[in-house]
Design an enzyme around this catalytic site. Structure first.
Site, PDB file in Angstrom:
ATOM      1  N   GLY A   1       0.823  -1.198   0.000  1.00 24.89           N
ATOM      2  CA  GLY A   1       0.000   0.000   0.000  1.00 24.89           C
ATOM      3  C   GLY A   1       0.856   1.246   0.000  1.00 24.89           C
ATOM      4  O   GLY A   1       2.084   1.183   0.169  1.00 24.89           O
ATOM      5  N   PRO A   2       0.240   2.398  -0.178  1.00 20.29           N
ATOM      6  CA  PRO A   2       0.994   3.658  -0.206  1.00 20.29           C
ATOM      7  C   PRO A   2       1.584   3.977   1.162  1.00 20.29           C
ATOM      8  O   PRO A   2       1.198   3.393   2.180  1.00 20.29           O
ATOM      9  CB  PRO A   2      -0.063   4.698  -0.615  1.00 20.29           C
ATOM     10  CG  PRO A   2      -1.371   4.069  -0.265  1.00 20.29           C
ATOM     11  CD  PRO A   2      -1.194   2.600  -0.418  1.00 20.29           C
ATOM     12  N   PRO A   3       2.534   4.905   1.218  1.00 16.53           N
ATOM     13  CA  PRO A   3       3.146   5.257   2.509  1.00 16.53           C
ATOM     14  C   PRO A   3       2.123   5.853   3.466  1.00 16.53           C
ATOM     15  O   PRO A   3       1.203   6.567   3.062  1.00 16.53           O
ATOM     16  CB  PRO A   3       4.216   6.293   2.130  1.00 16.53           C
ATOM     17  CG  PRO A   3       4.457   6.089   0.678  1.00 16.53           C
ATOM     18  CD  PRO A   3       3.175   5.608   0.088  1.00 16.53           C
ATOM     19  N   GLY A   4       2.330   5.567   4.748  1.00 15.83           N
ATOM     20  CA  GLY A   4       1.528   6.212   5.775  1.00 15.83           C
ATOM     21  C   GLY A   4       0.189   5.580   6.056  1.00 15.83           C
ATOM     22  O   GLY A   4      -0.620   6.174   6.765  1.00 15.83           O
ATOM     23  N   VAL A   5      -0.098   4.357   5.536  1.00 14.43           N
ATOM     24  CA  VAL A   5      -1.400   3.742   5.792  1.00 14.43           C
ATOM     25  C   VAL A   5      -1.345   2.722   6.917  1.00 14.43           C
ATOM     26  O   VAL A   5      -2.363   2.105   7.235  1.00 14.43           O
ATOM     27  CB  VAL A   5      -1.951   3.073   4.512  1.00 14.43           C
ATOM     28  CG1 VAL A   5      -2.224   4.103   3.440  1.00 14.43           C
ATOM     29  CG2 VAL A   5      -0.993   2.007   3.988  1.00 14.43           C
ATOM     30  N   GLY A   6      -0.184   2.513   7.545  1.00 12.14           N
ATOM     31  CA  GLY A   6      -0.110   1.670   8.736  1.00 12.14           C
ATOM     32  C   GLY A   6       0.418   0.277   8.511  1.00 12.14           C
ATOM     33  O   GLY A   6       0.095  -0.634   9.277  1.00 12.14           O
ATOM     34  N   LYS A   7       1.262   0.066   7.498  1.00  9.62           N
ATOM     35  CA  LYS A   7       1.772  -1.281   7.225  1.00  9.62           C
ATOM     36  C   LYS A   7       2.693  -1.757   8.352  1.00  9.62           C
ATOM     37  O   LYS A   7       2.544  -2.860   8.864  1.00  9.62           O
ATOM     38  CB  LYS A   7       2.515  -1.283   5.880  1.00  9.62           C
ATOM     39  CG  LYS A   7       1.648  -0.907   4.689  1.00  9.62           C
ATOM     40  CD  LYS A   7       2.391  -1.050   3.380  1.00  9.62           C
ATOM     41  CE  LYS A   7       3.570  -0.088   3.273  1.00  9.62           C
ATOM     42  NZ  LYS A   7       3.149   1.321   3.261  1.00  9.62           N
ATOM     43  N   THR A   8       3.657  -0.932   8.717  1.00  8.19           N
ATOM     44  CA  THR A   8       4.610  -1.332   9.758  1.00  8.19           C
ATOM     45  C   THR A   8       3.918  -1.491  11.100  1.00  8.19           C
ATOM     46  O   THR A   8       4.188  -2.440  11.847  1.00  8.19           O
ATOM     47  CB  THR A   8       5.739  -0.298   9.849  1.00  8.19           C
ATOM     48  OG1 THR A   8       6.360  -0.165   8.572  1.00  8.19           O
ATOM     49  CG2 THR A   8       6.777  -0.736  10.866  1.00  8.19           C
TER      50      THR A   8
ATOM     51  N   SER B   1      -4.979   3.655 -18.933  1.00 12.85           N
ATOM     52  CA  SER B   1      -6.254   3.789 -18.246  1.00 12.85           C
ATOM     53  C   SER B   1      -6.923   5.137 -18.466  1.00 12.85           C
ATOM     54  O   SER B   1      -8.053   5.339 -18.023  1.00 12.85           O
ATOM     55  CB  SER B   1      -6.079   3.553 -16.749  1.00 12.85           C
ATOM     56  OG  SER B   1      -5.199   4.500 -16.199  1.00 12.85           O
TER      57      SER B   1
ATOM     58  N   LYS C   1      -8.028   4.315  -7.035  1.00 11.47           N
ATOM     59  CA  LYS C   1      -8.641   5.382  -7.831  1.00 11.47           C
ATOM     60  C   LYS C   1      -9.992   5.795  -7.263  1.00 11.47           C
ATOM     61  O   LYS C   1     -10.311   6.989  -7.187  1.00 11.47           O
ATOM     62  CB  LYS C   1      -8.803   4.916  -9.279  1.00 11.47           C
ATOM     63  CG  LYS C   1      -7.487   4.701 -10.013  1.00 11.47           C
ATOM     64  CD  LYS C   1      -7.719   4.121 -11.399  1.00 11.47           C
ATOM     65  CE  LYS C   1      -6.396   3.885 -12.126  1.00 11.47           C
ATOM     66  NZ  LYS C   1      -6.589   3.281 -13.460  1.00 11.47           N
TER      67      LYS C   1
END
Length: 794
Positions: A368-375, A691, A734
């Site tokens: 996912g994009p940075p800052g969404v809580g993966k870590t 697209s 999107k």
């Protein structure tokens, strides 16, 4: 040492009247100056400094006189010898550390007759003693013998300057030779004073020759011993003998069992480490090698470091802590808002680990994009499982040895990051976060992603072999969790070993809840504020989300909240306020004017503008397609730093419009008389991909039919020359971007219905979905109500 201005130094002390027939005396402790010799003398006593400065000021000689009692700080006449050396001050130097030095040249001997009373420094009447001018065969013989002795002694000295030999060879006066030789000899100052007081030249030369003969004998013996030792022992024999002597000394002192005790401690530690048989056999073999090695051997330190690594690794598997599923659900809900599907998959993962603790668990990969809580999701999993958490950053890793370790033959070798992380965690069943797995590179030292294949394969990692350890280590109990921003750069074989879990960007409502529950509280603590001192109301948070941040995650939002709270902290610290509530109207004064605005209505208020949807590595984004017509010869102009695929989409869209001129009501001659310019704003940002085909077709149709596209609608999809709308990727990102931008309608390819379930519920509730089979469906849904409807061209 830098020289100083002698006149300035001399002016520091007030002048004192000293009779012209008197000599200023400078007492010294361990220095005897001889006539004809230039030597530096350090002076530190105030009287000596004043005496030297007075003599320098009046350009008169001084008397260098040795003390009988070197302990006397203020020597009187009874503490001084009576024979001195009359000398001229060649230079006066003051050092950076405020030390004083005089460089003196001896002139002749002098006898102190009496000291003058009442002077601020020693002064005396001195009888100058001229050098005897006698010459005889005996003196000549003594001169040649003394010269030969001096030259031989200089050549026996280690690192003696060759100029010194030339100085002795150039001396022609017997008296000067005796004085020069004495000044360079390593004898007591009292012995040098005795030679200084010997006026008779023949007797003086005899004494100097006697002292010099003793020094020569010592130098010859030293050289002879050195040569014999070097001839008898080579370096290995010498080291062995010295080591044996050291061992004997240690045994005499009761310290002889140090190495044996260390080896015993190593063997005991190996037994406690519960290593597998192969690792234990290797460890004991290395202990035996270490026991036979000398402690100073270069390899001893390497072997000891290797043994320390083997002993300190957690070889044994601790008892599995039972996973509490309700507690795990509570931990995930407490740490993360939203992400319901992700949480459900994690609960499934934990349930399987609970029911089959010895089974081979899948490798999860959060994308996912940075800052969404993966870590932080990985940290929550570790907390829910009750296991230690350790993070391995793979961003920028381009050397295979950073995964597998270096071989022990290299200086400074270490195990790879995987083994180091397990040692840091202290447990073989830790949760290991492989962060930024998509950022690994490939260099001349190998491909680290290839080394990761064994690490992440449940069928192989039970016998993972690190190059440094050289023995298998079981990684099967480690719960691996990887994170990535995109999967394009992850090799296929590595991707095949992981289960991909996608994290979409947050909607506006989700960001608002995250800010209220987590971000504000975290920034209050970071800035030293209490909840009763500062508060940010909901509308202010909503304005920060809309007007000051445009991202998939919440990192930029947290930074903006931190800026606002730091502004509040200043008011609290100054005492101007005890409680501050930040409203939406206050943000302009702290953060400035909003950086982002809703420009969709403005951009689509004229024909030829359509709103598209784009996927980026940091989430979805809004993309505007602008088309205009200018007089020309039918050329197509494309700008906005478009990639090759996107340029081809524009060509296909124009061809498709030309094929539908009858249905759209377009005059065909317009293409012969006009050039069409298609521009995608934000021209500094590269754009590519198929697209935007539907959006380009809609923008061209809007331009040529003079109809405006609805300002609340965005679209995505690839087009074919038959008018079909083909599926595209990144639907979830999107759609989330469209909802965050305030749109209410999205047009998607009908063949992307399979991605509908992945769209967050918050975005679904805000948007109306229009599914497109053909471009005719897009024309029918995109234009304002007064737009013409067309029949499908079959």
């Amino acid at each position: 040492m830098p020289p100083v201005n002698e006149e300035h130094a001399a002016s520091e002390a007030a002048p004192v009247a000293i009779p012209a027939d008197a000599l200023i005396i400078v007492p010294v402790r361990n220095t005897v100056l001889f006539p004809g010799v230039v030597a530096p003398i350090t002076i530190a006593r105030p009287k000596s400094i004043a005496a030297a400065q007075q003599a320098l000021r009046e350009q008169r000689p001084i008397g260098i006189l040795l003390q009988r009692n070197i302990e006397a700080n203020d020597p009187g006449p009874e503490d001084l010898y009576r024979i001195c050396t009359v000398a001229n001050i060649v230079r006066y130097i003051t050092g950076p550390d405020e030390t004083h030095h005089i460089i003196c040249q001896g002139v002749q001997r002098g006898r102190v007759l009496d000291f003058l009373p009442g002077t601020p420094f020693p002064a005396a009447r001195v009888l100058h003693i001229p050098e005897p001018a006698t010459s005889s065969p005996e003196i000549e013989a003594r001169f040649l013998n003394l010269q030969q002795q001096a030259i031989e002694a200089i050549r026996l000295l280690p690192q003696a300057p060759p100029e010194l030999v030339g100085a002795f060879q150039s001396v022609t006066s017997p008296a000067a030779l005796a004085d020069l030789a004495t000044s360079y000899m390593d004898i007591k100052p009292q012995d040098k004073q005795e030679i200084l007081e010997t006026i008779d030249l023949s007797l003086r030369m005899e004494k100097v020759s006697h002292y010099l003969a003793e020094r020569l004998e010592v130098l010859r013996l030293t050289a002879e011993i050195g040569q014999k030792t070097k001839a008898t022992f080579d370096e290995r024999q010498r080291e062995a003998i010295l080591r044996e002597q050291m061992a004997t000394i240690q045994r005499q002192l009761g310290e002889g069992d140090g190495k044996a005790q260390e080896v015993a401690e190593l063997n005991e530690a190996i037994a406690k480490a519960q290593m597998p048989a192969e690792a234990e056999s290797q460890a004991r073999k290395e202990v035996r090698r270490y026991e036979r090695m000398p402690e100073s051997a270069a390899e001893a330190g390497m072997v000891r470091s290797y043994l320390d690594w083997l002993i300190e690794l957690p070889w044994s598997s601790p008892a599995e802590k039972e996973i509490d599923i309700p507690e795990a659900r509570r931990v995930l809900d407490e740490d993360h808002f939203g992400l319901e599907k992700i949480k459900s998959r994690i609960i499934e993962y934990l349930a399987v680990r609970k029911l089959a603790p010895q089974g081979k668990a899948p490798i999860l990969c959060f994308v996912g994009p940075p800052g969404v809580g993966k870590t932080s999701l990985g940290q929550s999993i570790a907390r829910a499982m009750g296991r230690p958490f350790v993070r391995v950053s793979l961003g920028g890793v381009h050397d295979e040895a950073e995964i597998r370790g270096h071989r022990r033959t290299y200086i400074g070798a270490l195990p790879g990051n995987i083994i180091q992380a397990i040692k840091k965690a202290g447990s073989r069943n830790c949760v290991m976060m492989l962060d930024e797995i998509d950022k690994m590179g490939r260099g001349i030292q190998g491909d680290p992603s290839a080394a990761m294949l064994e690490v992440l394969d449940p069928e192989q990692n039970s016998t993972f072999r690190d190059n440094y350890l050289g023995v298998p280590f079981d990684l099967s109990r480690v719960a691996f969790i990887a994170t990535a921003n995109m999967l394009d750069t992850v090799p296929g074989p590595l991707l095949d070993r992981m289960e991909i879990i996608s994290l979409p960007g947050y909607t506006e409502d989700e960001k608002l809840e995250i800010a209220r529950r987590y971000l504000v509280r975290r920034q209050l603590e970071a800035n030293g504020l209490k909840p009763e001192q500062a508060e940010i109301d909901v509308e202010a948070l909503r304005l920060m989300i809309k007007g000051y941040t445009r991202e998939a995650g919440v990192r930029a939002l947290e930074r903006e909240i931190g800026k606002v709270l730091r502004h509040v902290a200043v008011q609290i610290a100054e005492g101007s306020s005890s409680r501050v509530v930040v409203a939406a109207k206050d943000l302009t004064g702290v953060l400035g004017q909003p950086r982002f605005e809703n420009e969709i209505a403005m951009r689509t208020s004229v024909p030829g503008v359509a709103t598209g949807l784009a996927w980026t590595p940091v989430g979805g984004d809004i993309l505007f397609i602008e088309a205009t017509r200018i007089p020309g010869k039918g050329a197509l102009i494309l700008t906005g730093q478009l990639g090759e695929v996107m340029r081809e989409s524009a060509q296909a869209a124009l061809t498709l419009v030309k094929s539908r001129v009858a249905q759209l009501g377009i005059d065909p001659s317009v293409f012969e008389k006009s050039d069409i310019h298609v521009h995608v704003p934000a021209g500094a940002t590269p754009k590519d991909g198929p697209s935007a085909g539907v959006a380009m077709f809609t923008a061209l149709a809007s331009l040529l039919t003079s109809r405006t596209v609805r300002s609340d609608t965005a679209m995505t999809g690839e087009i074919s020359l038959r008018g079909l709308v083909l599926p595209v990727g990144g639907i979830k990102e999107k759609v989330v971007a469209a909802a965050a931008a305030g749109l209410t309608r999205v047009m998607l390819p009908a063949r992307n219905r399979r991605d509908f379930d992945e769209i967050p519920q918050g975005a679904r509730d805000k948007l109306e979905f229009i599914w497109l089979e053909r471009v005719d469906d897009a024309i029918a849904a995109a234009f304002e109500e007064n737009a013409p409807t067309i029949a499908a061209a079959r």
